[in-house]
Motif scaffolding. Structure first.
Motif, PDB file in Angstrom:
ATOM      1  N   UNK A 110      37.770  50.436  49.729  1.00  0.00           N
ATOM      2  CA  UNK A 110      39.071  49.979  49.585  1.00  0.00           C
ATOM      3  C   UNK A 110      39.744  51.579  48.450  1.00  0.00           C
ATOM      4  N   UNK A 111      40.657  51.972  49.153  1.00  0.00           N
ATOM      5  CA  UNK A 111      41.360  53.384  48.158  1.00  0.00           C
ATOM      6  C   UNK A 111      42.680  52.028  47.716  1.00  0.00           C
ATOM      7  N   UNK A 112      43.318  52.739  46.709  1.00  0.00           N
ATOM      8  CA  UNK A 112      44.485  52.233  45.642  1.00  0.00           C
ATOM      9  C   UNK A 112      44.863  53.345  44.855  1.00  0.00           C
ATOM     10  N   UNK A 113      46.198  53.297  44.458  1.00  0.00           N
ATOM     11  CA  UNK A 113      46.401  53.482  43.893  1.00  0.00           C
ATOM     12  C   UNK A 113      46.196  52.678  42.109  1.00  0.00           C
ATOM     13  N   UNK A 114      46.136  53.809  41.461  1.00  0.00           N
ATOM     14  CA  UNK A 114      45.773  53.235  39.375  1.00  0.00           C
ATOM     15  C   UNK A 114      46.200  51.687  39.342  1.00  0.00           C
ATOM     16  N   UNK A 115      47.863  52.590  39.592  1.00  0.00           N
ATOM     17  CA  UNK A 115      48.664  51.438  39.279  1.00  0.00           C
ATOM     18  C   UNK A 115      48.033  50.348  40.531  1.00  0.00           C
ATOM     19  N   UNK A 116      47.602  50.296  41.420  1.00  0.00           N
ATOM     20  CA  UNK A 116      47.976  48.803  41.823  1.00  0.00           C
ATOM     21  C   UNK A 116      45.799  48.501  41.989  1.00  0.00           C
ATOM     22  N   UNK A 117      45.638  49.170  41.937  1.00  0.00           N
ATOM     23  CA  UNK A 117      44.660  48.611  40.674  1.00  0.00           C
ATOM     24  C   UNK A 117      44.141  47.591  39.389  1.00  0.00           C
ATOM     25  N   UNK A 118      45.154  48.261  38.617  1.00  0.00           N
ATOM     26  CA  UNK A 118      45.486  47.484  37.699  1.00  0.00           C
ATOM     27  C   UNK A 118      46.012  45.776  38.368  1.00  0.00           C
ATOM     28  N   UNK A 119      47.271  46.392  39.175  1.00  0.00           N
ATOM     29  CA  UNK A 119      47.716  44.721  39.149  1.00  0.00           C
ATOM     30  C   UNK A 119      47.141  44.279  39.707  1.00  0.00           C
ATOM     31  N   UNK A 120      45.878  44.520  40.266  1.00  0.00           N
ATOM     32  CA  UNK A 120      44.708  43.817  40.905  1.00  0.00           C
ATOM     33  C   UNK A 120      43.477  42.476  40.108  1.00  0.00           C
ATOM     34  N   UNK A 121      42.690  44.137  39.443  1.00  0.00           N
ATOM     35  CA  UNK A 121      41.713  44.053  38.216  1.00  0.00           C
ATOM     36  C   UNK A 121      42.544  43.145  36.671  1.00  0.00           C
ATOM     37  N   UNK A 122      44.072  43.876  36.020  1.00  0.00           N
ATOM     38  CA  UNK A 122      44.223  42.737  35.086  1.00  0.00           C
ATOM     39  C   UNK A 122      44.064  43.365  33.842  1.00  0.00           C
ATOM     40  N   UNK A 123      44.039  45.155  34.195  1.00  0.00           N
ATOM     41  CA  UNK A 123      43.627  45.933  32.859  1.00  0.00           C
ATOM     42  C   UNK A 123      43.486  46.920  34.187  1.00  0.00           C
ATOM     43  N   UNK A 124      43.664  48.563  32.973  1.00  0.00           N
ATOM     44  CA  UNK A 124      43.959  49.335  33.541  1.00  0.00           C
ATOM     45  C   UNK A 124      42.024  50.160  33.602  1.00  0.00           C
ATOM     46  N   UNK A 125      42.062  50.545  35.072  1.00  0.00           N
ATOM     47  CA  UNK A 125      40.817  50.588  35.403  1.00  0.00           C
ATOM     48  C   UNK A 125      40.796  52.183  35.333  1.00  0.00           C
ATOM     49  N   UNK A 126      40.573  52.545  33.660  1.00  0.00           N
ATOM     50  CA  UNK A 126      40.476  53.905  32.870  1.00  0.00           C
ATOM     51  C   UNK A 126      40.170  55.138  34.249  1.00  0.00           C
ATOM     52  N   UNK A 127      38.561  54.524  34.084  1.00  0.00           N
ATOM     53  CA  UNK A 127      37.275  55.482  34.895  1.00  0.00           C
ATOM     54  C   UNK A 127      37.835  55.344  36.411  1.00  0.00           C
ATOM     55  N   UNK A 128      38.367  54.894  36.990  1.00  0.00           N
ATOM     56  CA  UNK A 128      39.308  55.009  38.246  1.00  0.00           C
ATOM     57  C   UNK A 128      37.706  54.023  39.568  1.00  0.00           C
ATOM     58  N   UNK A 129      36.947  53.822  39.823  1.00  0.00           N
ATOM     59  CA  UNK A 129      36.005  53.582  40.293  1.00  0.00           C
ATOM     60  C   UNK A 129      35.117  51.948  39.875  1.00  0.00           C
ATOM     61  N   UNK A 130      35.156  51.521  41.004  1.00  0.00           N
ATOM     62  CA  UNK A 130      34.684  49.437  41.027  1.00  0.00           C
ATOM     63  C   UNK A 130      33.521  50.178  41.895  1.00  0.00           C
ATOM     64  N   UNK A 131      32.786  49.056  41.653  1.00  0.00           N
ATOM     65  CA  UNK A 131      31.778  48.722  43.323  1.00  0.00           C
ATOM     66  C   UNK A 131      31.290  46.807  42.732  1.00  0.00           C
ATOM     67  N   UNK A 132      31.429  46.074  43.873  1.00  0.00           N
ATOM     68  CA  UNK A 132      31.062  45.404  43.939  1.00  0.00           C
ATOM     69  C   UNK A 132      29.305  45.366  44.574  1.00  0.00           C
ATOM     70  N   UNK A 133      28.377  44.475  43.853  1.00  0.00           N
ATOM     71  CA  UNK A 133      27.042  44.914  44.572  1.00  0.00           C
ATOM     72  C   UNK A 133      26.708  43.026  44.549  1.00  0.00           C
ATOM     73  N   UNK A 134      25.066  43.747  45.450  1.00  0.00           N
ATOM     74  CA  UNK A 134      25.091  42.153  46.106  1.00  0.00           C
ATOM     75  C   UNK A 134      23.899  42.065  44.924  1.00  0.00           C
ATOM     76  N   UNK A 135      23.620  40.613  44.311  1.00  0.00           N
ATOM     77  CA  UNK A 135      22.432  40.697  42.901  1.00  0.00           C
ATOM     78  C   UNK A 135      21.427  40.485  44.425  1.00  0.00           C
ATOM     79  N   UNK A 136      20.244  40.152  43.216  1.00  0.00           N
ATOM     80  CA  UNK A 136      18.524  40.037  43.671  1.00  0.00           C
ATOM     81  C   UNK A 136      17.994  38.796  43.071  1.00  0.00           C
ATOM     82  N   UNK A 137      17.261  37.997  43.822  1.00  0.00           N
ATOM     83  CA  UNK A 137      16.140  37.186  43.031  1.00  0.00           C
ATOM     84  C   UNK A 137      15.782  37.845  41.286  1.00  0.00           C
ATOM     85  N   UNK A 138      15.923  36.987  40.531  1.00  0.00           N
ATOM     86  CA  UNK A 138      15.455  37.732  39.646  1.00  0.00           C
ATOM     87  C   UNK A 138      13.698  37.387  40.166  1.00  0.00           C
ATOM     88  N   UNK A 139      12.709  38.283  39.240  1.00  0.00           N
ATOM     89  CA  UNK A 139      11.525  38.509  39.198  1.00  0.00           C
ATOM     90  C   UNK A 139      10.816  37.036  38.113  1.00  0.00           C
TER      91      UNK A 139
END
Length: 267
Positions: free
Chosen positions: A80-109
């Motif tokens: 999902x590509x969006x402006x940094x201002x819009x990203x801040x509105x979604x996340x609630x903070x300034x995403x100064x590093x510019x990139x986020x990823x949502x990843x799936x957890x794995x079962x703990x060994x």
């Protein structure tokens, strides 16, 4: 290759994984329920994917697309590509590093798998601050420790803040949670580790003395407030203290872990 999707509406339901990142309790519930975690920043996102975690999606400002092109080429997850201002509105903070990823957890060994081949292990009891957990992982990885074991009440190493402070060490350091708190240290002793508890107990010796000559060592660290529980303090094979200047009796647990790891790896 990841599909690039431009977003101009902060209420878009496809952004659900990234909402309200400052609300710790909400995020704990959401991430547990959906089996996900978030990585923040280009370096950490890259390390998470290289560590074998499957992306659910990415959220990026346009200027970060080129820098993560090789990562986006490895998956068909949406980006999902969006402006940094819009990203801040979604996340609630300034995403100064510019990139986020949502990843799936794995079962703990299982514990036995994490300990296989390990000689130096960190064991954490009730360390509840995500920053401290992340810093301990980073110190352990940097100073040559092989694994981390966490008691059931420790903070989540895959929480965004812990991952960020650890700079991705959580993706490379084997770790798991202990299923049995009460007998965890005797079980480690039975597995061939000498458990060394960092404590201010009267019978504690200097940490370099406590770890000298040991083949397999498990450094045991307690909570930020009261330290180790009486059960774990007494169950440890040895009790150790970091010698300090008179009038100062302790360090922050993350700082103490770095000192103790350094000393232990020189044994």
């Amino acid at each position: 290759m990841a599909t690039l999707i431009e977003i101009d509406d902060p209420a878009d339901p496809r952004l659900a994984d990234y909402r309200d990142l400052r609300d710790v309790e909400l995020r704990k519930n959401l991430e547990t329920e959906h089996g996900l975690f978030l990585a923040e920043g280009a370096k950490v996102v890259r390390r998470a994917v290289e560590g074998g975690f499957a992306p659910r999606s990415f959220l990026m400002a346009p200027r970060w697309l080129d820098g993560l092109a090789e990562v986006l080429a490895t998956t068909d997850a949406p980006c999902y590509v969006l402006s940094e201002a819009l990203a801040e509105e979604v996340t609630g903070f300034h995403v100064h590093r510019g990139a986020l990823a949502s990843l799936a957890r794995r079962p703990l060994p299982p514990v036995q798998e994490v300990l296989a081949g390990a000689r130096s292990v960190l064991v954490l009891e009730e360390i509840v601050d995500h920053t401290n957990v992340g810093a301990i992982f980073r110190s352990g990885a940097a100073l040559g420790f092989d694994a981390v074991l966490l008691a059931p009440r420790c903070a989540d190493p895959l929480y965004r803040r812990a991952i960020k402070v650890a700079m991705g060490a959580i993706f490379t350091m084997p770790w798991t949670r202990l299923p049995d708190w009460y007998d965890a240290l005797p079980d480690l002793s039975a597995a061939g580790f000498t458990t060394v508890a960092l404590t201010l107990a009267d019978d504690a010796v200097a940490v370099d003395e406590a770890v000298a000559g040991l083949d397999k060592v498990a450094l045991v660290l307690g909570s930020e407030g009261h330290g180790l529980s009486p059960r774990w303090e007494q169950a440890a094979d040895r009790r150790a203290v970091i010698p300090m200047r008179e009038g100062i009796d302790s360090l922050n647990v993350a700082a103490a872990s770095a000192v103790a790891c350094y000393v232990a790896m020189r044994r």
